[in-house]
Design an enzyme around this catalytic site. Structure first.
Site, short mmCIF file in Angstrom:
data_model
loop_
_atom_site.label_atom_id
_atom_site.label_comp_id
_atom_site.label_asym_id
_atom_site.label_seq_id
_atom_site.Cartn_x
_atom_site.Cartn_y
_atom_site.Cartn_z
CB SER A 110 -1.04 0.12 1.18
OG SER A 110 -2.26 0.82 1.08
CG ASP A 128 -5.63 -4.02 -3.78
OD1 ASP A 128 -6.13 -2.96 -3.30
OD2 ASP A 128 -4.43 -4.18 -3.56
CG HIS A 155 -5.62 -2.49 -0.35
ND1 HIS A 155 -4.49 -2.21 -0.95
CD2 HIS A 155 -5.14 -1.80 0.82
CE1 HIS A 155 -3.53 -1.64 -0.66
NE2 HIS A 155 -4.01 -1.09 0.46
#
EC number: 3.1.1.73
Length: 280
Positions: free
Chosen positions: A153, A214, A267
């Site tokens: 991320s 995601d 995610h």
């Protein structure tokens, strides 16, 4: 799910993208390496819980103003120096996440015309001296060790910017990102693809790993001048080497084609490991 793969391939046909740009299956060695790097990246949310036993911590990276967290690690069994960044873990990090202004990549003048995510560039500036000093210390002491950077991320984009910077000093830097947002403009993407030999999966040292639908790889929007780089390795359930797809060419064909939005279930979990859960 298998349905994700079917939809991606159908999208490629509709977009006129050659089917050869999506290849199903990777070797066991490649898959195991992706899982190992995902383990480290997900463990960064919980102070490196349950990382492989062969990896030792050298020193923590931290800046209070930006709340960027990371570590420099070393794996003597692989002869490898690893830098890992934690993903979003605070409101301060969220402010970086949402700063989509493209900032000139001034710390890397070799990257002509390059601009990167403004928030993550501020993050990089806040820890640049720490990172470069720690990696240099390790590289000087352990000559011949590979240099690898990873993260999930926000940590993925931090890893990408860091790897770009380190590639100007060290040969054969390796980069593994998980759920990476778009990090820079076309000039930056072109530079990264050349610097990390990403013309094909056989040569690439930039593994941009995505998962199912995601939503974070869909931001910042391409309409704002952002472009992905590296070779995409798209993982779908049930996780296995055979269910890992290599996606080259048009970036909107695998994960990004699924229409995921923002921070969703896909995610926060990679290869069955949830960020910071330490249950693997």
């Amino acid at each position: 799910m298998k349905a994700f793969a079917t939809r991606a391939l159908a999208f490629s046909v509709a977009a006129g993208q050659a089917l050869a740009a999506v290849t199903q299956g990777v070797s066991d060695n490649t898959y195991n390496r992706l899982v190992e790097m995902a383990t480290i990246s997900q463990a960064a949310y919980a102070n490196l819980c349950n990382i492989p036993a062969t990896i030792q911590t050298v020193e923590k990276i931290y800046n209070a103003q930006t709340d960027i967290n990371g570590w420099v690690l070393r794996d003597d069994s692989r002869q490898e120096i690893i830098t890992v960044f934690r993903g979003t873990g605070s409101d301060t990090n969220l402010q970086l996440d949402t700063n989509y202004t493209l900032a000139p990549f001034d710390t890397l003048p070799q990257c002509v015309g390059c601009a990167v995510h403004g928030g993550y560039y501020l993050g990089w500036l806040s820890v640049q001296d720490q990172v470069q000093s720690l990696v240099q210390q390790q590289a000087s002491q352990y000559r011949g060790y590979a240099v690898t950077v990873t993260g999930h991320s926000l940590g993925a984009s931090m890893a990408a910017i860091t790897a770009a910077q380190l590639s100007a000093t060290y040969d054969n830097v390796n980069l593994y990102t998980f759920g990476e947002p778009r990090t820079g403009n076309q000039a930056y993407a072109s530079y990264m693809n050349e610097a990390f030999d990403s013309a094909s999966p056989e040569t690439t040292r930039y593994f941009r790993v995505t998962h199912a639908d995601d939503g974070i790889p869909n931001v910042p929007p391409a309409e704002q001048g952002y472009v992905h780089s590296g070779v995409e390795y798209w993982s779908v359930e049930p996780h296995s080497p055979q269910n890992t797809y290599i996606c080259t060419g048009d970036e909107i064909q695998c994960c990004e084609a699924q229409g995921g939005q923002g921070v969703n279930a896909a995610h926060v979990t990679y290869f069955g490991m949830t960020s910071g859960a330490c249950s693997w």
